[in-house]
Design an enzyme around this catalytic site. Structure first.
Site, PDB file in Angstrom:
ATOM      1  N   ASP A 217       5.363  -7.350   8.437  1.00 18.31           N
ATOM      2  CA  ASP A 217       4.902  -6.273   7.573  1.00 18.31           C
ATOM      3  C   ASP A 217       3.886  -6.786   6.548  1.00 18.31           C
ATOM      4  OD1 ASP A 217       5.376  -3.485   6.623  1.00 18.31           O
ATOM      5  OD2 ASP A 217       6.012  -4.503   4.797  1.00 18.31           O
ATOM      6  N   TYR A 221      -1.155  -9.325   2.157  1.00 18.97           N
ATOM      7  CA  TYR A 221      -0.848  -9.337   0.716  1.00 18.97           C
ATOM      8  C   TYR A 221       0.165 -10.405   0.312  1.00 18.97           C
ATOM      9  CZ  TYR A 221      -2.308  -4.764   2.387  1.00 18.97           C
ATOM     10  OH  TYR A 221      -2.940  -3.760   3.063  1.00 18.97           O
ATOM     11  N   GLU A 259       0.969  -6.812  10.991  1.00 21.50           N
ATOM     12  CA  GLU A 259       0.371  -5.593  10.460  1.00 21.50           C
ATOM     13  C   GLU A 259      -0.656  -6.034   9.424  1.00 21.50           C
ATOM     14  OE1 GLU A 259       1.329  -1.600   7.844  1.00 21.50           O
ATOM     15  OE2 GLU A 259       2.126  -3.542   7.283  1.00 21.50           O
TER      16      GLU A 259
HETATM   17  C1  GLC Z   1       4.137  -1.269   5.776  1.00 18.84           C
HETATM   18  C2  GLC Z   1       5.011  -0.235   6.464  1.00 18.84           C
HETATM   19  C3  GLC Z   1       5.146   0.980   5.579  1.00 18.84           C
HETATM   20  C4  GLC Z   1       5.719   0.566   4.248  1.00 18.84           C
HETATM   21  C5  GLC Z   1       4.872  -0.540   3.627  1.00 18.84           C
HETATM   22  C6  GLC Z   1       5.531  -1.127   2.432  1.00 18.84           C
HETATM   23  O1  GLC Z   1       2.834  -0.812   5.634  1.00 18.84           O
HETATM   24  O2  GLC Z   1       4.466   0.080   7.717  1.00 18.84           O
HETATM   25  O3  GLC Z   1       5.958   1.942   6.184  1.00 18.84           O
HETATM   26  O4  GLC Z   1       5.751   1.680   3.392  1.00 18.84           O
HETATM   27  O5  GLC Z   1       4.687  -1.604   4.534  1.00 18.84           O
HETATM   28  O6  GLC Z   1       6.679  -1.839   2.817  1.00 18.84           O
HETATM   29 CA    CA Z   2       2.360 -10.272  -2.290  1.00 27.76          CA
END
Ligand code: GLC
Ligand code: CA
Length: 561
Positions: A217, A221, A259
């Site tokens: 995820d 960042y 992601e």
């Molecule tokens: C990712 C997930 C999303 C979530 C975000 C913060 O982008 O896909 O659903 O809100 O992370 O954790």
């Molecule tokens: Ca961070």
């Protein structure tokens, strides 16, 4: 060391021992609570998912990406975690997780979990300890703090409909803490070696149970530093390399799927030299697919794919149309974003942050041919496709539910009460089932579509089956062909002797294509759905006409002898 999980699963599984399995995989993304409720409490769970594995096997998918199922106050769909190594009791137990993995493997299906390393819930014991720990201590430094909200100024706010700043004041700590998402999700400080170790421990926990990898995820960042955009920093890539090396040296055949919602040039960085993530979601291509079918112009789509930087041999893009989040428009130009909003989110309720909170079918006006066309592109362009649960049925959405919940409603299994999803009283469901006439579970459901030979579900099943039969779709090169028509997209996918030709009409009108197939003179195109032999390629160009939004998949057979 070979993990206990792998051995245990190996005894029963029919999985091939292939470190590159993800290159041929067809993923299915699902939130556990939305899939099937086995005990009537209104929330989907592991025993329910296990019961429905036969459905997924029959559909033909080969990997499941399971959204977070860890204990959570559920203020961000479970991405706000309080214990990364536990199972939220409403979903089941660790024993259920093990059984689920084993049962999936037995059916030839791999499983990846979500690994959220960027942040935790503010209720996480680490945060509770951090805010009380002395400044500068390792415990305080589990998170990212500042005395002023001016630090890292200029870093964009992602959830801009909900948060004004990436900093929130914590009265207990007497400092501001950093969060790239909701204010109740403080960012972990990955520069703290202890935090890095914690992440490895979390990974080990699930890998030992036999999970085949992770969807990582929010990776851009992970690390923040003064004077930077705090996205994709060298230190972030260092963290990913360390995770990759750790997993590689302890567990065979595991996957890291990132992601990283970034521009192409930055997105490819998450592959590293083949030593970071094996897969990265293709965020740049996704919105261009929607633009292409709407503007009926293939060029912007073709260009973004052609200009995609090459990726390492062991790597693969993750292709998707929709997922559990809004259709993000953060990385397209402002004009393209406006156009997307104008054509796909006329109803402003559908807009959220810099995106559109709709499912595939409603985005495409529930237009069957467009839905088929988009899926045909998804399954034939380079990369491994990820199908979002329910989109194989053409499920609808509910933009009046809070946040992104409108695309996370219960899976529609049958016309029974609660769409056959749960025996709970309907007021008790975690979210209401869809009952607007066009997408009502009474007509859009698995049971009906399995019985109806022309249903979208059975069509998807055939498409998936065809894709699996031809490795050139998953591992082949791509070359676009001139078609003489700007709305007809044509490309070759080649792998060794295998040559596939895809021709797709993006337009709502009949079009022709005049293809430059000079290189394949004497070869015969065979249409894959009907095994129909077309006339052999002769001198000059190869002509064909295409109905509105129609597409063809051919294999090219060389002349005999
Ligand atoms: C990712 C997930 C999303 C979530 C975000 C913060 O982008 O896909 O659903 O809100 O992370 O954790
Ligand atoms: Ca961070």
């Amino acid at each position: 060391m070979s993990s206990g999980g792998a051995l245990e699963a190996g005894a029963l599984s029919i999985l091939e021992d292939d470190p590159l399995w993800y290159k041929d995989a067809i993923f299915y993304e699902l939130p556990l609570r939305a899939f099937y409720d086995s005990n009537g409490d209104g929330v989907g769970d592991f025993p329910g998912l296990i019961e429905k594995l036969d459905y997924l096997q029959d559909l033909g998918i080969t990997a499941i990406w399971l959204l977070p199922f860890y204990p959570s106050p559920m203020r961000d769909g479970g991405y706000d975690i309080v214990d990364h190594r536990a199972v939220s009791p409403e979903y089941g137990t660790q024993a259920h997780v093990r059984r689920f993995i084993r049962e999936a493997h037995r059916r030839g299906i791999r499983v990846i979990f979500d690994l959220v390393a960027n942040h935790t819930s503010d209720r996480h014991p680490w945060f509770q300890r951090a805010r009380r720990a002395p400044r500068g201590s390792v415990w305080r430094d589990y998170y990212v703090w500042s005395d002023t909200p001016d630090r890292f100024s200029g870093v964009r706010v992602i959830f801009q409909d909900f948060e004004e700043s990436n900093w929130t004041w914590d009265p207990v700590a007497g400092q501001y803490y950093w969060h790239r998402f909701y204010h109740h999700q403080p960012d972990l400080n990955l520069l703290n070696p202890r935090v890095q170790k914690e992440i490895l421990r979390i990974a080990d926990h699930w890998l030992r149970m036999g999970v085949d990898g992770f969807r990582l995820d929010a990776v851009p960042y992970l690390v923040e530093k003064d004077g930077t955009t705090c996205e994709g920093l060298p230190e972030t890539h260092e963290v990913l390399r360390r995770l990759h090396a750790h997993i590689d040296s302890h567990y065979p055949n595991r996957l890291l799927l990132a992601e990283a919602n970034q521009r192409p040039i930055d997105a490819v960085n998450y592959f590293g030299q083949g030593d970071e993530c094996h897969m990265v979601f293709n965020f740049p291509v996704m919105p261009r697919l929607f633009l292409a079918v709407r503007t009926e112009d293939k060029l912007p789509l073709q260009r973004v794919i052609e200009e995609m930087p090459p990726i390492p041999e062991n790597c693969q893009w993750g292709m998707f149309l929709r997922n559990h989040d809004e259709l993000t428009l953060e990385m397209v130009d402002p004009e393209e974003r406006q156009l997307m909003w104008d054509v796909y989110a006329v109803d402003t309720e559908a807009r959220i942050n810099l995106g559109i909170r709709r499912r595939l079918a409603p985005l495409l006006g529930n237009h069957r041919r467009r839905i088929e066309l988009m899926n045909a592109l998804l399954l034939s362009l380079p990369g491994s496709p990820v199908i979002y649960y329910g989109d194989e049925l053409g499920m609808g959405d509910n933009v009046y539910l809070d946040d992104r919940n409108g695309l996370r409603t219960p899976m529609q299994w049958s016309a029974d009460r609660n769409a056959g999803f749960s025996r709970a009283p309907s007021q008790r469901l975690y979210l209401p089932v869809l009952n607007q006439p066009e997408y009502h579970y009474g007509s859009v459901n698995v049971e009906l579509q399995l019985r109806h030979p022309h249903s979208l579900l059975l069509w998807m099943k055939r498409l998936i089956g065809l894709r699996r039969r031809y490795p050139a779709f998953s591992r082949g090169d791509i070359r676009f062909l001139d078609s003489e028509t700007y709305s007809v997209l044509a490309y070759l996918r080649t792998l060794g002797e295998q040559v596939l030709l895809v021709v797709a009409n993006l337009s709502r009108y009949v079009r022709y294509a005049n293809l430059d197939l000079a290189q394949y003179r004497g070869w015969t195109p065979v249409e894959l759905y009907g095994e129909t032999r077309f006339p052999a390629v002769a001198e000059g160009r190869y002509f064909m006409s295409l109905g509105p939004h129609s597409f063809y998949w051919f294999r090219l057979e060389p002349p005999p002898g």
